[in-house]
Structures are given as C-alpha cells and as structure tokens.
Design an enzyme around this catalytic site. Sequence first.
Site, PDB file in Angstrom:
ATOM      1  N   LYS A  55     -28.206  -8.731  -9.457  1.00  0.00           N
ATOM      2  CA  LYS A  55     -28.259 -10.074  -9.012  1.00  0.00           C
ATOM      3  C   LYS A  55     -29.109 -10.995  -9.615  1.00  0.00           C
ATOM      4  O   LYS A  55     -28.668 -12.050 -10.145  1.00  0.00           O
ATOM      5  CB  LYS A  55     -28.054 -10.105  -7.606  1.00  0.00           C
ATOM      6  CG  LYS A  55     -26.879  -9.407  -6.878  1.00  0.00           C
ATOM      7  CD  LYS A  55     -26.991  -9.405  -5.276  1.00  0.00           C
ATOM      8  CE  LYS A  55     -25.863  -8.869  -4.629  1.00  0.00           C
ATOM      9  NZ  LYS A  55     -26.022  -8.580  -3.190  1.00  0.00           N
ATOM     10  N   GLY A  62     -20.178  -8.555   3.424  1.00  0.00           N
ATOM     11  CA  GLY A  62     -19.005  -8.447   4.097  1.00  0.00           C
ATOM     12  C   GLY A  62     -17.811  -8.577   3.255  1.00  0.00           C
ATOM     13  O   GLY A  62     -17.916  -9.320   2.558  1.00  0.00           O
ATOM     14  N   ALA A 101     -22.387 -13.056  -2.091  1.00  0.00           N
ATOM     15  CA  ALA A 101     -20.878 -13.066  -1.836  1.00  0.00           C
ATOM     16  C   ALA A 101     -20.154 -14.427  -2.151  1.00  0.00           C
ATOM     17  O   ALA A 101     -19.852 -14.654  -3.358  1.00  0.00           O
ATOM     18  CB  ALA A 101     -20.694 -12.738  -0.498  1.00  0.00           C
ATOM     19  N   LYS A 104     -20.438  -6.456 -10.463  1.00  0.00           N
ATOM     20  CA  LYS A 104     -21.513  -7.322 -11.282  1.00  0.00           C
ATOM     21  C   LYS A 104     -21.865  -6.401 -12.586  1.00  0.00           C
ATOM     22  O   LYS A 104     -22.722  -7.034 -13.472  1.00  0.00           O
ATOM     23  CB  LYS A 104     -22.810  -7.235 -10.552  1.00  0.00           C
ATOM     24  CG  LYS A 104     -22.857  -7.947  -9.039  1.00  0.00           C
ATOM     25  CD  LYS A 104     -23.745  -7.619  -8.067  1.00  0.00           C
ATOM     26  CE  LYS A 104     -23.787  -6.410  -7.449  1.00  0.00           C
ATOM     27  NZ  LYS A 104     -22.975  -6.385  -6.563  1.00  0.00           N
ATOM     28  N   ASP A 151     -29.558  -3.250  -6.802  1.00  0.00           N
ATOM     29  CA  ASP A 151     -28.586  -4.092  -6.482  1.00  0.00           C
ATOM     30  C   ASP A 151     -28.911  -5.836  -6.596  1.00  0.00           C
ATOM     31  O   ASP A 151     -28.457  -6.458  -7.354  1.00  0.00           O
ATOM     32  CB  ASP A 151     -27.987  -3.829  -5.191  1.00  0.00           C
ATOM     33  CG  ASP A 151     -26.808  -4.952  -4.990  1.00  0.00           C
ATOM     34  OD1 ASP A 151     -25.657  -4.963  -5.720  1.00  0.00           O
ATOM     35  OD2 ASP A 151     -26.783  -5.634  -3.832  1.00  0.00           O
ATOM     36  N   GLU A 201     -18.256 -15.861  -9.004  1.00  0.00           N
ATOM     37  CA  GLU A 201     -19.130 -16.338  -7.946  1.00  0.00           C
ATOM     38  C   GLU A 201     -19.676 -15.470  -6.980  1.00  0.00           C
ATOM     39  O   GLU A 201     -20.733 -15.562  -6.393  1.00  0.00           O
ATOM     40  CB  GLU A 201     -18.563 -17.433  -7.136  1.00  0.00           C
ATOM     41  CG  GLU A 201     -19.308 -18.424  -6.171  1.00  0.00           C
ATOM     42  CD  GLU A 201     -20.576 -19.147  -6.927  1.00  0.00           C
ATOM     43  OE1 GLU A 201     -21.361 -18.814  -6.916  1.00  0.00           O
ATOM     44  OE2 GLU A 201     -20.039 -20.040  -7.823  1.00  0.00           O
ATOM     45  N   LYS A 256       0.615  -1.212   0.001  1.00  0.00           N
ATOM     46  CA  LYS A 256       0.134  -0.086  -0.084  1.00  0.00           C
ATOM     47  C   LYS A 256       0.611   1.307  -0.105  1.00  0.00           C
ATOM     48  O   LYS A 256       0.617   2.203  -0.504  1.00  0.00           O
ATOM     49  CB  LYS A 256      -0.975   0.129   1.284  1.00  0.00           C
ATOM     50  CG  LYS A 256      -2.014   1.113   1.214  1.00  0.00           C
ATOM     51  CD  LYS A 256      -2.858   0.943   2.295  1.00  0.00           C
ATOM     52  CE  LYS A 256      -3.997  -0.430   2.008  1.00  0.00           C
ATOM     53  NZ  LYS A 256      -5.101  -0.515   2.852  1.00  0.00           N
TER      54      LYS A 256
END
Length: 804
Positions: free
Chosen positions: A665, A784, A593, A561, A661, A588, A504
């Site tokens: 999906k 997450g 997630a 996506k 969203d 995937e 970083k």
Amino acid sequence: MKILKFGGKSLANGEGLQKVIQTIAQKYFNNEPIAVVVSARGNATDELVILLKKAQANINFQADFEQFKKYQLEGLKENIFEEEFSVLQKLLEGVSLLGDYSEKIKDQVIAYGEILSAKYVSNVLNENSIKAQFTDSRQLIKTDINFGNAQPIDAVSKRNVLDYFEKNTDKVNIVTGFIGSTLHNETTTLGRNGSNYTASLLANYLNAEEFQNYTHVDGIFTANPDLVADAKKIERLSFNEANELANFGAQILHAKTIIPLVEKNIPLRILNTFNPEGNGTLITSEQTNEGIKSLSVLTNVSLINLEGRGLLGKTGVDARIFRVMAENDISVSIISQGSSERGIGLVVSSDKASKALVGLEKEFETDFYTKDVNKISVNDNIAVISIIGQDLTNFHKPYTALIRNKITPILLNNTVTGRNISLVISQDEFKRALNVIHGEIFGVAKKINIAIFGHGTVGGTLISQILESAKNIEKRKGIKLNVFAIANSKKVLLNKFGISENWKATLEDKGQEYKVEDIIAYAKEHHLENLIAIDNTASTTFIENYISLAENSFDLISSNKVANTVSFDFYKKLRKVLKDNQKEYLYETNVGAGLPLIDTIKLLHLSGENITKIKGVFSGTLSYLFNNFSVEKKKFSEVLQEAIDKGFTEPDPREDLNGNDVGRKLLILARELDLQNEFEEIQIQNLIPEALREGSASDFLKRLSELDGIYQNIKDAQGPNEVLRYIGELSGDLQQDKGKLEVKLISVPANSALGSLKGSDSIFEIYTESYGEQPIVIQGAGAGASVTARGVFGDILRLSEKKL
C-alpha cells in the site's frame, strides 16, 4: 381510398399471410375503400434469382423449382398457377440452353414473384367471401426500357390507373407491386423496394387518403431494431426527414417512394402486419421538432480511395472522377476530399466497385506515369452510418463516444444542410459503433457493461450492491449498470442482457470454462459498449490480462493491489497502454478501502503541490490489533485471537503480521508521486518472530502465546501516555526518483491523531509544503468487504459519469 401495401415477410406462409387476410377483411367489411399492393411472398424473388443463376450455369434447377412451386401452392385448394409455372419453366430452360440471360429476361422471371403473390391473395380473399380481383400492374404502369430499374411514364400510367379503377370499383383490387411494362408490353421492374414505389404511384394517381405500408416491424425506429436492441419507435416524421432516411439507406423506405406522396400531400403510415393494434409511424408534410431522428446504415458498399500528392493545385480532378462514374452508371453516395485534392474518398455500391476502379485507373493512367497519382484502391470492408438530423454543433458527443470505445471512423461527411452526418466505419466495427452512437444520442440511460473477475467476499458483496442499487442509479444518474460477465478462476457466466439475482447458482450450474480472450470476444460479438473490467481477485497472475483488456476497449477497476506493486517496468508499461488506448484505471480501494486517499494524493500532485511526507496506519487488521492491545489489559495473543474470530485477518494471520500488505500500500502511494521505488527497497519490520515464520497456519495458531512476552515487553518499554501503532511512512526528498519507504511499529502520544485511532479504522497524514506542519488527515473504516466493495462501486460510478 387508402392504398395498402404488404411486404414479403408479411405475406409469407403461416401467421403473416393470415394477418394480411384479416387486415384486408376488416377494412372490407367496414366498407373502407381500399386497394392492395403486394410484394413477392417470402423469399420468392431471391429464389427466382437462384433458379436463374443455376440455369445459366447449366446446373439442374428442377428440384429447387419444385420446392418453389410447393411453397407457392401451400394452402390453396387447387393449382391456380399452371400457366405461370409453365412459362417460368420455359424461360429457365431457355436460359439453360443459352448459358446466359439479359436484364430483360431477368425482369420477366422475377416478375412472377409478385404475379403469383397477387393471384394467391386474390384467390384466398374470394374463398373468404371478399370480392377481390387480381390486377396485373403491367397493364397499368408503363415504363421506359431500362430493365432492372425502369422509370414510369407518368402521363400514360396515370391515365391507365384512373381508367382501370373507375371500371373496377366494386372489388378489392390486388395489385402486383414492383413490376410494369414498356409501351410494347415488355415486362420491366422498378428497382430496389419497387413495390413501395408502385403503391406510392397508385396513391398519387388516385388521390388516396393515406398510403399504409405494412411491414414486419412497428414503424420506423431510431435505428434498425435487429441491430440495436434499445432502438425506439418514431411516432411522426416529415417527408423531408423520411426522404433523408431513405437516401441514407433506411431499409423500410425507398427514396423514390416519397416523391409521389409529397406532390399530393398524401400521408404515409408505416405499420406492423403482426401488430394490428399499433399506430405505426406517420409521415406527413408537417414539419416535426428539430433534432436527431434516426440512424441509418448502408452496407454492401465500398470505399474507393484516390491518393496523389502531385494533384496539389491541379484543377478538374473531381470532374474527371465523376465523368468516369457517369460513364459507368455508378452512383456515388458519399464523397470526402482531403485538402488540395491530395486524397479523395468515394463510397459506391460494392457491385460497382470493380468497374469504378478499372475506369479510374484508365482515366488516370497518365497521372500514374507522372507520379501525380500514387494509388487508387478499394476497401470493401466498410459500412456507412448516417445520423439523420445531426447538427455539427453537438456532433462531438457521439464522436467522442466512438473514440472512447476505440472506434475510429475512416472518414466523415456532412451534408450541405449541415443536418446529417455520415461516418464510414470498418465493417467489423459498425454494429458496435451503431450501438455506441445510438446509446449516446437516444439512450435514456448510459449503458455501462461490466465484467467482474472474482466473486469472493468483496466481489460477491459488490455484485449484490450493484443489483440492489441499479434501478435507483438509472433513475437518478441516467446510468444503466449491466453486469454481463461474472468469472472466477475456472468458470464464467455470460449474459449480454445482464445477470440476475440467482447468478451464483447459475454460474455453478451453467458456467463455462474460459480464458479472458473469450470474454473480450463475447463483448465484441454482441457489440457491447462502455466496457469496464473489475479485478476483485488477489491473483498475482491475473494482472497479465490488464494489457489485453485495455487494448480491447475495457476500462479497468481493481481492488487487487498486485498490478501497482510489481516491477516498475510493468507499472510503466501498463500506464503507456492505458494512455495509448485512452482507457482509465481506478484503484481507490488499493489503499484505505473506500477512503478518498488516492484521488486526494493524485489531485495534490497534479496541482503541483509538493508532498513532503505521508504517514499512517494502513492496515485495518493491525489497527484493531494495536488499538486494543495498547489500552486493554489483555495478552497480545488474546487480542489477536479476537481479530481472527471477527474475520479481520487473513486465514493465515502471518500475511497481515509480516507487514508486506502495508508495504504494498505504501509503494502504491509512492508511485502516485512518480517515485520509481521497487517493493524490495521497502524497509519492513516483520511482526512475526523468525521461529514462527515457517510451518503451516494451523501450527502458527497453536503457538500464538509465544508472541505474548515479546509484545508485552515492547508495550512496557513505552513512555507515559503512549500507544503502539504499526505504520507505513514515506519520507525523504520526494522530488527525486526514489523516496524512503518504511513499515514499522512505533509508539505515539495517545492524544495524537495516530494515537486516538479506534476500532479497525485507518488513518493517513499527508504533509505538504503549503500546509507545513499541519497535515491533511484522512481517517475512516479501513477494512471490511462491504467498505471495500462500496469503494469499488464508487470507482464504477466515477468512471461511468465520465462517459456521460
């Protein structure tokens, strides 16, 4: 006695020359009987050729000659080369006057590289109290008159060597390599790597105990270590294997070198002047275990193609071709013939290609008129990679690795023994091809080179996971994960050996502005194989790079996506490019997630299972929101604020609440079933009242309480033991081109699969014809950074294992 031979890099001024003197001194003071053969020092031979060419072109060569003399005299206390320099001066001046030179004159000039070298080493050894003697091999090795590539006359040469060494046993004889002379004492040279040949002949004539060939590398490697960083040293080889390596271009060996050693069963040891403690590679008559030994490369070669449909059924074509080659003194290293003599490919030295082309065109002139021959062409942009010890039974592995990395051999050739295979490769691709084949055959671990785009929450977590797990994965799976590029929207950090834990800060300090084309070019420049590009951005424009990445040997993995939810035309175009280039695209984490949802649906659909409906809670954020609001006596705004505080929502929560969203999906799953729906066709229930849809995020956050009455009314209107769930549902006749896609807030029984959901988990129900009313249920953490990153990591490992 041992014969020691030192190459030009070993004898160069500085450390190399010092190591040579130390090696000879150590053996001398240990009372080991030795004779030393030397090559020209440094680049002396090339420099003498340049001087010749300048003299031939009547270009002033004096400055170059003075520089040559200065280098040769460096470290000497006096000029011991006055006679040699004087003769060289006269030879060059003669060439300048004539404007040309013969092979005979060339041999006289370049012979001085070895003469100066042997005299230099002898002088330095004597200054260090070592009795050494300059030995001019022109007095010993007698040859035919084939200047430039002379052949020794064995009987005469052997007698000369034995007589000379019998009379000079009290000194270390420093012998000039590479050169000899005719029976009339005219200087000749022994051809490419002729110094090794000189040493080999001496070893044969003197029945030496061992021939020790000192070079600048630790021995013979599985590939040229200058081209393949992971090349491994070979401890032992048989003469037969060494001969194959020499024939197929191994630079460290000369094909002629092996024969005199085989006759007397004299071991050859390849050693490193700069690493005196090393054992090198030992070559003996003893057969080693079968298996692939090494990869060798031929460059400076050309491919001659002769094509003609009219040659079908005609005999004698090969004989005519090889007659042309013989008449022009052209050696053919590889021949590959198509069925019925319609196409014949010949690999020859590049400096002979024009002569071969002219000869063949003349030979087949009549066949052109009758149209039996269509074309004779030369391709100079090639290299040859030979796999020494490769058996056809498992050749599919390296070949498949090449195709997987989008490298297609121009032609293949297998030797009569079936133990060596040569591939003609485009010169532009041969270094990468060499690394791909080497990694497939010799790699302890399969190296996967990864470029990561986007290092935010998910991307940064993924990088940490890779760095933490890399060593363990290499040990357990034999997969070496090498992150060579990390990029954000502005800068990229590149390191072909892999980034470190402080990536970083390094990216911040040393990152460079870039385009994706720069990363593609970097991968090509450094011959990186098994490439994967990972898109961890949320960019709507970055997906435009997917096409060029796939076309340039990158497999794709994405947590973004967008590529799967833009127009169906782009969706189809991307799949076609992936298919045409035999590349994979894994995503995937696009839905659920890291849950194994997309793979499951793909497998069901591929197996012919009729999926009739898919329904589920697609958003971890909205799962948390309604799971808690449905059962707790809290205002909607309070639960939403909790989700915001826990980091479950986007910075602007409306991006979660508007349902887009979830719609994206759902569309991804629909397209996995080959449905051609567009995003605009999805019926989406927007959870944000129209009055709150405009304005800034901060304004919206101040007005959260305006949602309370709306959702309390919806909650109160439910039946007994019902809870709210915001779901995506794919239904209709899914065997047609399009399905019905809905995103909506519904009430479900609390004891149902959807109703029993807790926390921020996602759940998906897959209904199929075979399973009837009992759906396949997939449930787990649906949000997450850690979960998503782990899902991307899973895609990396899935792709990597396919490359094993």
